[in-house]
Design an enzyme around this catalytic site. Structure first.
Site, PDB file in Angstrom:
ATOM      1  N   GLY A  33     -44.548 -10.398   0.080  1.00 21.71           N
ATOM      2  CA  GLY A  33     -44.348  -9.225   0.922  1.00 21.71           C
ATOM      3  C   GLY A  33     -43.016  -8.584   0.622  1.00 21.71           C
ATOM      4  O   GLY A  33     -42.269  -9.011  -0.270  1.00 21.71           O
ATOM      5  N   GLY A  83     -39.633  -6.332   2.698  1.00 22.87           N
ATOM      6  CA  GLY A  83     -39.010  -5.756   3.881  1.00 22.87           C
ATOM      7  C   GLY A  83     -37.836  -4.895   3.500  1.00 22.87           C
ATOM      8  O   GLY A  83     -37.708  -4.460   2.353  1.00 22.87           O
ATOM      9  N   GLY A  84     -36.956  -4.650   4.489  1.00 17.89           N
ATOM     10  CA  GLY A  84     -35.792  -3.823   4.229  1.00 17.89           C
ATOM     11  C   GLY A  84     -34.836  -4.429   3.230  1.00 17.89           C
ATOM     12  O   GLY A  84     -34.085  -3.714   2.559  1.00 17.89           O
ATOM     13  N   ASP A 109     -32.126  -7.811  15.306  1.00 20.63           N
ATOM     14  CA  ASP A 109     -33.338  -7.265  14.705  1.00 20.63           C
ATOM     15  C   ASP A 109     -34.537  -8.155  15.011  1.00 20.63           C
ATOM     16  O   ASP A 109     -35.317  -8.504  14.125  1.00 20.63           O
ATOM     17  CB  ASP A 109     -33.153  -7.111  13.193  1.00 20.63           C
ATOM     18  CG  ASP A 109     -34.162  -6.144  12.580  1.00 20.63           C
ATOM     19  OD1 ASP A 109     -34.715  -5.313  13.328  1.00 20.63           O
ATOM     20  OD2 ASP A 109     -34.400  -6.215  11.364  1.00 20.63           O
TER      21      ASP A 109
END
Length: 439
Positions: free
Chosen positions: A83, A85-86, A206
């Protein structure tokens, strides 16, 4: 004896600050003095790759070479892609003592910093500083790192079930049972409580479904500490910082002022708990007008026991304990308070969720008192108590008839009968996860 909501869930009410302070029990993370981000912010002594490997933090981690990590991921093969993400893409790999003597054979997740992405060297280093020192069953374990030329990589334990986001909203995901959802919620809450209650508190900043990773036995672990901050020190009440977080999860006061506290994390936890109760994303632009923002749409329903069935995920098909659902909804309601002061601490949340997990298999058992007494200005009983209605427990047959009548009259409150009203399927779509940034 009439049961009230505050007697069922006293930990979620905080009115008398002096009383709450007298009850709070602070748990120390450990006896060692944890290094904070400020210890690495001195421009006169910049930290180098060698300095990190020779530091206390680096000594507990493995300093991998880029070549080694490229080999264990089969040259960052698309077949090993997990995957993105940021921070950047994540790949699956395998390490053993052939790579490094004494290294335990295990599957790992290798996260590669995208230099053109939303995060950079500071977030990479922040992750190492926190996870290199903090150890807890509900925090993901950082095994090592790579700092070589422009390459920044992190190596974690691999959690086979992926993120909570995938478990709840993935295209091919199975429906999580009530007891599994409560186990995941409790694990995530314990992780946050551990961070908040240390000698040097940590604000996660977060907290969201995609940052909660799930092990094979559905143990939840917090990951991605790139945006974490040290909590306020001394007499300070908050940390002032630029606004960074994920749209739909950040606390309103943090968005408006940039003032960060542990209560900001509590709000984010409330958002995730609401997602787990409803099976809906915090933000979904495909929903009807007025329903796009999950918190704004459903928070008013959470304190009304008559409306809980409207909130609950229809995929559960009513298979959840009514009292447990009402209590979990109240926990979410209190966490999602517009102001930080009325929100419960994560330690209070943990105590309530522990009780829910213990009783998750008893569909009609009232939630037991966690033995903490708190006062409240708002004393509201369940709808059946207010109306003078009582469940007749004389015989199973009569109970069955009573429940059937409730269902046929459209008054089902989660007694195990399937919800057949407004069976409108939810279209799963990814919310906007762009980071807030204020310069």
């Amino acid at each position: 004896m009439v049961l009230t909501w505050k007697s069922m869930i006293p930990c979620c009410y905080k009115v008398d600050d002096e009383f709450v302070r007298s009850k709070k029990q602070v748990k120390k993370q450990s006896s060692f003095q944890r290094l904070s981000l400020l210890d690495f912010d001195d421009p006169s002594s910049p930290l180098s790759a060698d300095g990190l490997s020779n530091s206390f933090i680096g000594s507990s981690l493995i300093n991998f070479t880029f070549t080694q990590l490229r080999e264990v991921t089969h040259h960052f093969s698309s077949a090993n892609f997990l995957g993105e993400g940021g921070f950047g893409p994540v790949y699956k790999g395998f390490v053993d003592d052939k790579l490094r003597p004494g290294l335990k054979p295990q599957v790992v997740a290798v996260k590669v910093l995208d230099t053109d992405g939303l995060q950079g060297h500071k977030e990479w280093l922040t992750e190492i500083i926190f996870l290199g020192q903090l150890r807890h069953p509900h925090l993901v374990k950082l095994i090592g790192y790579c700092w070589e030329d422009d390459n920044r990589l992190l190596v974690y334990e691999f959690l086979p079930r992926g993120s909570l986001e995938n478990q709840l909203f993935g295209k091919f995901s199975i429906t999580l049972s009530w007891s599994t959802r409560m186990k995941i919620a409790l694990g995530a809450a314990k992780g946050l409580a551990f961070l908040h209650e240390g000698e040097k508190p940590v604000i996660y900043r977060d907290f969201k479904a995609s940052n909660i990773l799930i092990n094979s036995d559905y143990t939840a672990k917090l990951s991605d500490f790139g945006l974490a901050k040290d909590g306020p020190a001394g007499d300070d009440t908050h940390v002032s910082t630029r606004i960074m977080g994920t749209h739909g999860y950040a606390a309103p006061e943090y968005i408006m002022t940039g003032h960060l506290t542990t209560m900001s994390d509590v709000y984010s936890f409330g958002v995730v708990l609401l997602e787990m109760l409803t099976g809906k994303r915090s933000l979904d632009k495909k929903r009807r007008e007025g329903e796009t923002n999950l918190v704004e749409w459903l928070r008013p329903y959470l304190r009304d026991p008559k409306k809980i069935a409207r909130v609950m995920d229809r995929r559960l098909e009513g298979e959840y304990p009514i009292k447990g659902a009402q209590t979990a909804a109240l926990v979410a309601y209190k966490c999602l308070s517009h102001y930080p002061k009325p929100r419960p601490s994560m330690d209070d949340v943990v105590k309530i969720l522990e009780t829910l997990q213990e009783e998750s298999n008893n569909t009609d058992t009232a939630i037991s008192d966690p033995m903490i007494t708190m006062t409240s200005n708002s004393d509201f009983s369940s709808g059946s108590e207010k109306n003078g209605e009582k469940e007749d427990a004389a015989t199973p047959e009569r109970n069955g008839r009573n429940r059937k009548e409730k269902y046929l009259n459209g008054k089902n409150q989660g007694y195990g009968w399937r919800q057949r009203i407004n069976r409108q399927r939810m279209v799963a779509s990814y919310s906007d996860t762009a980071l807030y940034r204020r310069h």
